[in-house]
Enzyme design. Structure first.
Site, PDB file in Angstrom:
ATOM      1  CG  LEU A   1      -2.207  -1.183   1.239  1.00 56.11           C
ATOM      2  CD1 LEU A   1      -2.834  -1.144   2.485  1.00 56.11           C
ATOM      3  CD2 LEU A   1      -2.858  -1.075  -0.027  1.00 56.11           C
TER       4      LEU A   1
ATOM      5  CE1 TYR B   1      -1.980  -4.998  12.250  1.00 56.44           C
ATOM      6  CE2 TYR B   1      -4.405  -5.065  12.124  1.00 56.44           C
ATOM      7  CZ  TYR B   1      -3.036  -4.666  11.743  1.00 56.44           C
ATOM      8  OH  TYR B   1      -3.242  -3.704  10.569  1.00 56.44           O
TER       9      TYR B   1
ATOM     10  CG  ASN C   1       2.399   1.934   4.619  1.00 57.91           C
ATOM     11  OD1 ASN C   1       1.172   1.586   4.477  1.00 57.91           O
ATOM     12  ND2 ASN C   1       3.038   1.600   4.060  1.00 57.91           N
TER      13      ASN C   1
ATOM     14  CG  ASP D   1      15.076  -0.796  12.105  1.00 58.49           C
ATOM     15  OD1 ASP D   1      13.769  -1.225  12.051  1.00 58.49           O
ATOM     16  OD2 ASP D   1      15.669  -1.608  12.671  1.00 58.49           O
TER      17      ASP D   1
ATOM     18  CE  LYS E   1      -2.097  -0.957  12.192  1.00 59.15           C
ATOM     19  NZ  LYS E   1      -1.381   0.147  11.213  1.00 59.15           N
TER      20      LYS E   1
END
Length: 343
Positions: free
Chosen positions: A50, A213, A125, A98, A217
């Protein structure tokens, strides 16, 4: 202006929200006269998936300069070569970053400040997920929470004063978009009452591949809830954008085992194309203005946050996330940075 915090939480089940977002919504493309000439953008993880597609789309809008911030310079240069061939009039550079290393993030931000005369757009991103519990070697934090949340927030905070100073040369605010996920709306956040909270993710007993996960977010949503009180939309418009489930990305590149890889590949066939997914980031940058400041964008429009954030319990956890994050990143002078953004 009505933002995500002002909206009522979605009354429908996540399954219905997911279905509508994934299969029934249609892309909102930039106006044909959108022109980013003269502007400079940074995309982290811009060499693949993406991020690479977002780079293509921004360059297609006549972006003048693009910085691909990548872990591997070799792979970054390979991606940049393709972009330069397609857009020979643009300046495409590859800089090392990194996201597992705080010193690397600090060095990158310092380079942005010292080497760029202007910076208008930042798309954060870089990220991913792990199916096995993994500690980040340099910090000791769980990998997804480190990369998707802590490192991303550190980079955003370090970039804010630079964007404020160097992103308003045409009179409009700079833009910073953090890549998010609709799965934040389904996060159960099972360790939300742990004290300290962030450190609880570092306990393998609390690890769940999907929930960790989702929570990694969701933490960014919680931080953004308070961040907008420090950062003015007149200086930097910051928002979160969900690309939905997309095929052809490297989100699960670290998954091991032929069976798991095949399962994710099969499910991925139901996903959006990278072009459509990345259009969500471009939409957040060029189609939305100050009304999107501090908002979660999903399906190319402003969407409510997860219902938990609006509850009294959620407000308590938001405060805990805010304070623990600032304490974790104290070494980088983040509190003075926030104070400078208020000025």
């Amino acid at each position: 202006m009505v933002g995500s915090k002002d909206l009522q939480p979605s009354p429908t089940s996540f399954g219905k929200v997911f279905y509508n977002n994934q299969f029934r919504e249609h892309p909102v493309w930039p106006s044909p006269d959108t022109n980013l000439s003269g502007k400079t953008a940074i995309i982290t993880g811009g060499n693949t998936g993406l991020g690479y597609e977002a780079a293509l789309q921004l360059l297609g809008l006549k972006l003048s300069k693009l910085i691909l911030a990548v872990r591997s310079l070799e792979r970054g240069e390979a991606a940049a070569a393709k972009l330069r061939k397609l857009h020979p009039n643009a300046n495409v550079e590859v800089w090392q970053l990194d996201m597992c290393s705080y010193p690397s993030i600090q060095a990158f931000a310092s380079r942005v400040d010292s080497q760029l005369s202007r910076i208008d757009i930042a798309v954060l991103n870089a990220g991913g997920m792990r199916l096995e519990f993994t500690l980040n070697k340099s910090t000791g934090h769980e990998w997804a929470v480190q990369v998707n949340y802590l490192s991303t927030i550190l980079l955003a905070l370090l970039l804010f004063p630079i964007l404020k100073a160097k992103g308003k040369s045409d009179g409009s605010p700079a833009r910073l978009t953090i890549v998010s996920a609709a799965l934040t709306l389904a996060a159960k956040f099972p360790n939300k009452n742990e004290i300290p909270l962030l450190a609880s993710f570092d306990n393998p007993k609390n690890f769940d591949q999907q929930e960790t996960y989702n929570s990694s977010k969701l933490l960014a949503h919680m931080f953004l809830w308070k961040l907008v009180d420090c950062v003015s939309a007149d200086d930097v418009i910051v928002n979160l954008a969900d690309p939905a489930w997309c095929k052809g990305t490297e989100l699960t590149r670290d998954i091991k085992g032929a069976g798991m890889k095949l399962a994710f590949k099969a499910f991925g066939m139901l996903g959006r194309t990278p072009k459509v997914g990345a259009s969500c980031f471009v939409d957040a940058i060029v189609n939305h203005g100050k009304e999107s400041h501090g908002c979660f964008l999903m399906s190319w429009k402003i969407h409510p946050f997860a219902a938990f954030l609006y509850t009294p319990e959620g407000k308590v956890v938001i405060e805990r996330v805010w304070e623990e994050t600032l304490a974790e990143l104290e070494f980088a002078g983040v509190r003075p940075i926030l104070e400078s953004m208020r000025a």
